[in-house]
Write a protein that holds these residues in place. Structure first.
Motif, PDB file in Angstrom:
ATOM      1  N   ARG A 147      -3.236   1.653 -16.996  1.00 38.36           N
ATOM      2  CA  ARG A 147      -3.653   3.040 -17.189  1.00 38.36           C
ATOM      3  C   ARG A 147      -3.149   3.874 -16.025  1.00 38.36           C
ATOM      4  N   ALA A 148      -2.722   5.090 -16.334  1.00 39.71           N
ATOM      5  CA  ALA A 148      -2.338   6.047 -15.296  1.00 39.71           C
ATOM      6  C   ALA A 148      -3.583   6.439 -14.515  1.00 39.71           C
ATOM      7  N   MET A 149      -3.400   6.648 -13.214  1.00 41.04           N
ATOM      8  CA  MET A 149      -4.499   7.036 -12.337  1.00 41.04           C
ATOM      9  C   MET A 149      -4.210   8.413 -11.737  1.00 41.04           C
ATOM     10  N   PRO A 150      -5.258   9.203 -11.478  1.00 39.06           N
ATOM     11  CA  PRO A 150      -5.085  10.589 -11.050  1.00 39.06           C
ATOM     12  C   PRO A 150      -4.911  10.786  -9.549  1.00 39.06           C
ATOM     13  N   ALA A 151      -4.377   9.788  -8.845  1.00 39.05           N
ATOM     14  CA  ALA A 151      -4.232   9.897  -7.389  1.00 39.05           C
ATOM     15  C   ALA A 151      -3.164   8.918  -6.920  1.00 39.05           C
ATOM     16  N   PRO A 152      -2.696   9.068  -5.687  1.00 41.35           N
ATOM     17  CA  PRO A 152      -1.728   8.111  -5.128  1.00 41.35           C
ATOM     18  C   PRO A 152      -2.311   6.693  -5.085  1.00 41.35           C
ATOM     19  N   ALA A 153      -1.439   5.722  -5.120  1.00 42.05           N
ATOM     20  CA  ALA A 153      -1.837   4.314  -5.190  1.00 42.05           C
ATOM     21  C   ALA A 153      -2.797   3.915  -4.069  1.00 42.05           C
ATOM     22  N   GLU A 154      -2.549   4.375  -2.859  1.00 46.35           N
ATOM     23  CA  GLU A 154      -3.406   3.989  -1.734  1.00 46.35           C
ATOM     24  C   GLU A 154      -4.828   4.502  -1.914  1.00 46.35           C
ATOM     25  N   GLU A 155      -4.978   5.701  -2.471  1.00 48.20           N
ATOM     26  CA  GLU A 155      -6.309   6.255  -2.724  1.00 48.20           C
ATOM     27  C   GLU A 155      -7.023   5.482  -3.833  1.00 48.20           C
ATOM     28  N   VAL A 156      -6.286   5.111  -4.855  1.00 45.84           N
ATOM     29  CA  VAL A 156      -6.879   4.338  -5.943  1.00 45.84           C
ATOM     30  C   VAL A 156      -7.335   2.990  -5.425  1.00 45.84           C
ATOM     31  N   TYR A 157      -6.490   2.330  -4.656  1.00 47.11           N
ATOM     32  CA  TYR A 157      -6.878   1.027  -4.097  1.00 47.11           C
ATOM     33  C   TYR A 157      -8.090   1.165  -3.190  1.00 47.11           C
ATOM     34  N   SER A 158      -8.119   2.199  -2.381  1.00 43.42           N
ATOM     35  CA  SER A 158      -9.249   2.419  -1.483  1.00 43.42           C
ATOM     36  C   SER A 158     -10.554   2.546  -2.266  1.00 43.42           C
ATOM     37  N   ALA A 159     -10.541   3.300  -3.346  1.00 44.93           N
ATOM     38  CA  ALA A 159     -11.746   3.448  -4.174  1.00 44.93           C
ATOM     39  C   ALA A 159     -12.078   2.133  -4.880  1.00 44.93           C
ATOM     40  N   ALA A 160     -11.062   1.469  -5.420  1.00 50.04           N
ATOM     41  CA  ALA A 160     -11.292   0.227  -6.165  1.00 50.04           C
ATOM     42  C   ALA A 160     -11.834  -0.881  -5.274  1.00 50.04           C
ATOM     43  N   SER A 161     -11.424  -0.917  -4.026  1.00 47.78           N
ATOM     44  CA  SER A 161     -11.835  -1.998  -3.124  1.00 47.78           C
ATOM     45  C   SER A 161     -13.077  -1.656  -2.302  1.00 47.78           C
ATOM     46  N   ASP A 162     -13.630  -0.475  -2.497  1.00 47.17           N
ATOM     47  CA  ASP A 162     -14.843  -0.067  -1.789  1.00 47.17           C
ATOM     48  C   ASP A 162     -16.044  -0.739  -2.455  1.00 47.17           C
ATOM     49  N   ALA A 163     -16.649  -1.700  -1.768  1.00 42.43           N
ATOM     50  CA  ALA A 163     -17.754  -2.469  -2.343  1.00 42.43           C
ATOM     51  C   ALA A 163     -18.916  -1.586  -2.763  1.00 42.43           C
ATOM     52  N   GLU A 164     -19.081  -0.437  -2.134  1.00 38.44           N
ATOM     53  CA  GLU A 164     -20.153   0.482  -2.511  1.00 38.44           C
ATOM     54  C   GLU A 164     -19.898   1.140  -3.869  1.00 38.44           C
ATOM     55  N   LEU A 165     -18.655   1.122  -4.336  1.00 34.29           N
ATOM     56  CA  LEU A 165     -18.295   1.759  -5.613  1.00 34.29           C
ATOM     57  C   LEU A 165     -18.078   0.761  -6.753  1.00 34.29           C
ATOM     58  N   PHE A 166     -18.123  -0.542  -6.463  1.00 38.48           N
ATOM     59  CA  PHE A 166     -17.827  -1.542  -7.496  1.00 38.48           C
ATOM     60  C   PHE A 166     -18.655  -1.347  -8.760  1.00 38.48           C
ATOM     61  N   ASP A 167     -19.958  -1.120  -8.606  1.00 43.55           N
ATOM     62  CA  ASP A 167     -20.808  -1.027  -9.793  1.00 43.55           C
ATOM     63  C   ASP A 167     -20.519   0.211 -10.632  1.00 43.55           C
TER      64      ASP A 167
END
Length: 133
Positions: A8-28
Motif C-alpha cells: 500500500r502507498a503511504m502518505p509520508a517518506p519511508a523513514e517517517e513510516v518506519y518510525s511510526a510502524a516501529s514505535d511500540a506505543e503505536l503498535f495497537d
C-alpha cells in the motif's frame, strides 16, 4: 504453507513510516487484533494462532526499514513489514505473512480470505497512523 502479501502507498517518506510502524506505543493502533505488543524493551509480542495466544518475537532493522516477527521457538507463523521510498516524499509498505503447519489459512477458503482482509485493514490503519503523526 500459505503466503500472503499486500502493498500500500503511504502518505509520508519511508523513514517517517518506519518510525511510526516501529514505535511500540503505536503498535495497537495499526496491528491486527490477533497480535499484541507490550512496549517493553525488547517488545513483548503475543500472536494468536488457531485461537490460542503464543509468545512471539519481534526484530527491528532500522537501517533496512524492516520489522520481522514470529512465534518464539516455532516456524508456524511469521511476518514482516518492509517500508520503501517512492517518488515525491512518499513511500510504500509491504506486509507479508507466512503460515506453516495446520493453520486454517493454509487450507484456503474463509480463513485465507480473512487473512487477506486483515492485511488490507492493517495497512490502511498504518496509513492513518502515519497521517496523524
Amino acid at each position: 504453507m500459505a503466503e500472503f502479501e499486500r502493498e500500500r502507498a503511504m502518505p509520508a517518506p519511508a523513514e517517517e513510516v518506519y518510525s511510526a510502524a516501529s514505535d511500540a506505543e503505536l503498535f495497537d493502533q495499526w496491528l491486527p487484533g490477533n497480535i499484541t505488543v507490550r512496549p517493553t524493551r525488547p517488545p513483548a509480542v503475543t500472536a494468536e494462532v488457531n485461537h490460542h495466544p503464543e509468545p512471539g518475537v519481534l526484530g527491528e532493522s532500522p537501517e533496512q526499514l524492516r520489522l520481522e516477527w514470529g512465534l518464539r521457538g516455532s516456524d508456524e507463523y511469521s511476518g514482516w513489514l518492509q517500508i520503501a521510498s517512492a517518488e515525491q516524499g512518499r513511500s510504500h509498505a509491504t506486509l507479508h505473512l507466512s503460515f506453516h503447519g495446520d493453520h486454517p489459512a493454509n487450507h484456503g477458503g474463509q480463513a485465507a480470505e480473512e487473512v487477506d482482509r486483515q492485511l488490507d485493514e492493517t495497512l490502511a490503519r498504518l496509513a492513518r497512523v502515519v497521517a496523524h503523526t
